[in-house]
Design a protein around this motif. Structure first.
Motif, PDB file in Angstrom:
ATOM      1  N   UNK A 241       0.826  -1.206   0.000  1.00  8.46           N
ATOM      2  CA  UNK A 241       0.000   0.000   0.000  1.00  8.46           C
ATOM      3  C   UNK A 241       0.862   1.259   0.000  1.00  8.46           C
ATOM      4  N   UNK A 242       0.560   2.176  -0.904  1.00 11.46           N
ATOM      5  CA  UNK A 242       1.297   3.440  -0.997  1.00 11.46           C
ATOM      6  C   UNK A 242       0.731   4.444   0.002  1.00 11.46           C
ATOM      7  N   UNK A 243       1.615   5.182   0.686  1.00 10.17           N
ATOM      8  CA  UNK A 243       1.205   6.222   1.622  1.00 10.17           C
ATOM      9  C   UNK A 243       1.374   7.592   0.969  1.00 10.17           C
ATOM     10  N   UNK A 244       0.359   8.425   1.085  1.00  9.02           N
ATOM     11  CA  UNK A 244       0.419   9.769   0.488  1.00  9.02           C
ATOM     12  C   UNK A 244       0.027  10.860   1.473  1.00  9.02           C
ATOM     13  N   UNK A 245      -0.306  10.494   2.718  1.00 10.11           N
ATOM     14  CA  UNK A 245      -0.747  11.489   3.688  1.00 10.11           C
ATOM     15  C   UNK A 245      -0.445  11.018   5.101  1.00 10.11           C
ATOM     16  N   UNK A 246      -0.094  11.979   5.971  1.00  9.24           N
ATOM     17  CA  UNK A 246       0.118  11.639   7.376  1.00  9.24           C
ATOM     18  C   UNK A 246      -1.210  11.345   8.070  1.00  9.24           C
ATOM     19  N   UNK A 247      -2.317  11.674   7.412  1.00  6.22           N
ATOM     20  CA  UNK A 247      -3.632  11.389   7.981  1.00  6.22           C
ATOM     21  C   UNK A 247      -4.017   9.924   7.810  1.00  6.22           C
ATOM     22  N   UNK A 248      -3.319   9.219   6.950  1.00  3.63           N
ATOM     23  CA  UNK A 248      -3.591   7.807   6.745  1.00  3.63           C
ATOM     24  C   UNK A 248      -3.209   7.045   8.021  1.00  3.63           C
ATOM     25  N   UNK A 249      -4.137   6.303   8.627  1.00  9.08           N
ATOM     26  CA  UNK A 249      -3.811   5.561   9.857  1.00  9.08           C
ATOM     27  C   UNK A 249      -2.625   4.611   9.683  1.00  9.08           C
ATOM     28  N   UNK A 250      -2.392   4.135   8.471  1.00  9.13           N
ATOM     29  CA  UNK A 250      -1.251   3.254   8.235  1.00  9.13           C
ATOM     30  C   UNK A 250       0.066   4.002   8.403  1.00  9.13           C
ATOM     31  N   UNK A 251       0.057   5.316   8.135  1.00  5.38           N
ATOM     32  CA  UNK A 251       1.289   6.075   8.311  1.00  5.38           C
ATOM     33  C   UNK A 251       1.697   6.127   9.784  1.00  5.38           C
ATOM     34  N   UNK A 252       0.733   6.312  10.681  1.00  3.96           N
ATOM     35  CA  UNK A 252       1.055   6.348  12.116  1.00  3.96           C
ATOM     36  C   UNK A 252       1.699   5.030  12.544  1.00  3.96           C
ATOM     37  N   UNK A 253       1.200   3.921  12.022  1.00  2.00           N
ATOM     38  CA  UNK A 253       1.800   2.620  12.336  1.00  2.00           C
ATOM     39  C   UNK A 253       3.230   2.538  11.807  1.00  2.00           C
ATOM     40  N   UNK A 254       3.433   3.007  10.574  1.00  3.54           N
ATOM     41  CA  UNK A 254       4.775   2.967  10.004  1.00  3.54           C
ATOM     42  C   UNK A 254       5.746   3.838  10.796  1.00  3.54           C
ATOM     43  N   UNK A 255       5.286   5.028  11.211  1.00  2.96           N
ATOM     44  CA  UNK A 255       6.164   5.936  11.954  1.00  2.96           C
ATOM     45  C   UNK A 255       6.578   5.321  13.283  1.00  2.96           C
ATOM     46  N   UNK A 256       5.662   4.605  13.918  1.00  2.00           N
ATOM     47  CA  UNK A 256       6.014   3.925  15.167  1.00  2.00           C
ATOM     48  C   UNK A 256       7.070   2.850  14.917  1.00  2.00           C
ATOM     49  N   UNK A 257       6.944   2.131  13.806  1.00  2.00           N
ATOM     50  CA  UNK A 257       7.948   1.128  13.461  1.00  2.00           C
ATOM     51  C   UNK A 257       9.322   1.773  13.275  1.00  2.00           C
ATOM     52  N   UNK A 258       9.345   2.911  12.598  1.00  2.00           N
ATOM     53  CA  UNK A 258      10.613   3.611  12.389  1.00  2.00           C
ATOM     54  C   UNK A 258      11.262   3.972  13.724  1.00  2.00           C
ATOM     55  N   UNK A 259      10.457   4.444  14.664  1.00  2.00           N
ATOM     56  CA  UNK A 259      10.993   4.836  15.966  1.00  2.00           C
ATOM     57  C   UNK A 259      11.502   3.634  16.756  1.00  2.00           C
TER      58      UNK A 259
END
Length: 224
Positions: free
Chosen positions: A4-22
């Motif tokens: 799945x491609x992410x195009x917005x920080x509003x996408x709930x999947x982005x919050x999950x990805x950012x947590x993984x990065x941290x």
């Protein structure tokens, strides 16, 4: 598994990805949540997540840069073991990159990547129990894929916008032609100037490295 491609920080999947990065990268390597808004809208920056049962279990960011005829993988994250996430991300990313290169009309010369040196960086990295993200494991996988390090004392600006010099990584390249033993120095020099133009604060160590690189004719590719 979905790609799945992410195009917005509003996408709930982005919050999950950012947590993984941290969880897997040191703080200076992680761009703040809100600062992702513009990169995600940039059509040249590809950010995709691997989704299994509604959860982000992996992620990758990459780009194809026609003016340099090179690819760059910014990061790859494997959030769980035993699901084949690394292979899934690799195959999906390479298929997409071939499409991007074909659309540009410029065949790729290869791919750049910043790869952790486990001897220099292991103390600053946390793998949070996800063995595939250990720097030694990741480095060996990337060696198998054909990456080699540039003969360069590498440093880069921190992504926290504080202008710190970040060490513990090698700047690497996977040439499309496996017989390639060196690169013209103008290629990595030009690419790095372009790539880090997004960061206004750059440490003196980075500028010194760049001056030395720009004064060279070629850079050898060494095993990792």
């Amino acid at each position: 598994m979905e790609y799945r491609k992410l195009t917005s920080i509003e996408d709930p999947l982005f919050a999950q990805m950012h947590r993984l990065m941290q969880e897997v990268f040191p703080p200076e390597e992680v761009l703040a949540f809100k600062l992702w808004e513009e990169p995600l809208r940039d059509p040249g920056i590809q950010v995709f997540v691997a989704v299994s049962d509604g959860a982000v279990v992996g992620a990758t960011e990459y780009r194809y840069v026609p003016e340099f005829r090179v690819e760059m993988t910014d990061f790859t994250i494997i959030g769980r073991s035993g699901l084949g996430i690394g292979r899934f991300l690799l195959k999906q990313r390479e298929k997409h990159l071939r499409e991007l290169a074909a659309a540009s009309g410029a065949e790729s010369l290869g791919m750049f990547a910043e790869i952790y040196n486990p001897e220099d960086a292991a103390g600053s990295l946390s793998v949070r129990g996800v063995l595939p993200m250990h720097p030694a494991v990741r480095r060996e996988v990337l060696s198998h894929l054909g990456f080699r390090k540039l003969d360069l004392d590498y440093v880069h600006p921190s992504w926290d916008h504080e202008g710190k010099a970040v060490r513990g990584l090698d700047f690497c390249f996977r040439p499309a032609d496996d017989e390639t033993a060196s690169l013209p120095a103008s290629l990595p020099a030009g690419f790095l100037r372009w790539y880090y133009a997004a960061l206004p604060n750059k440490p003196a160590e980075w500028e010194e490295m760049m001056k030395k690189l720009e004064a060279r004719e070629s850079v050898a590719l060494l095993p990792i």
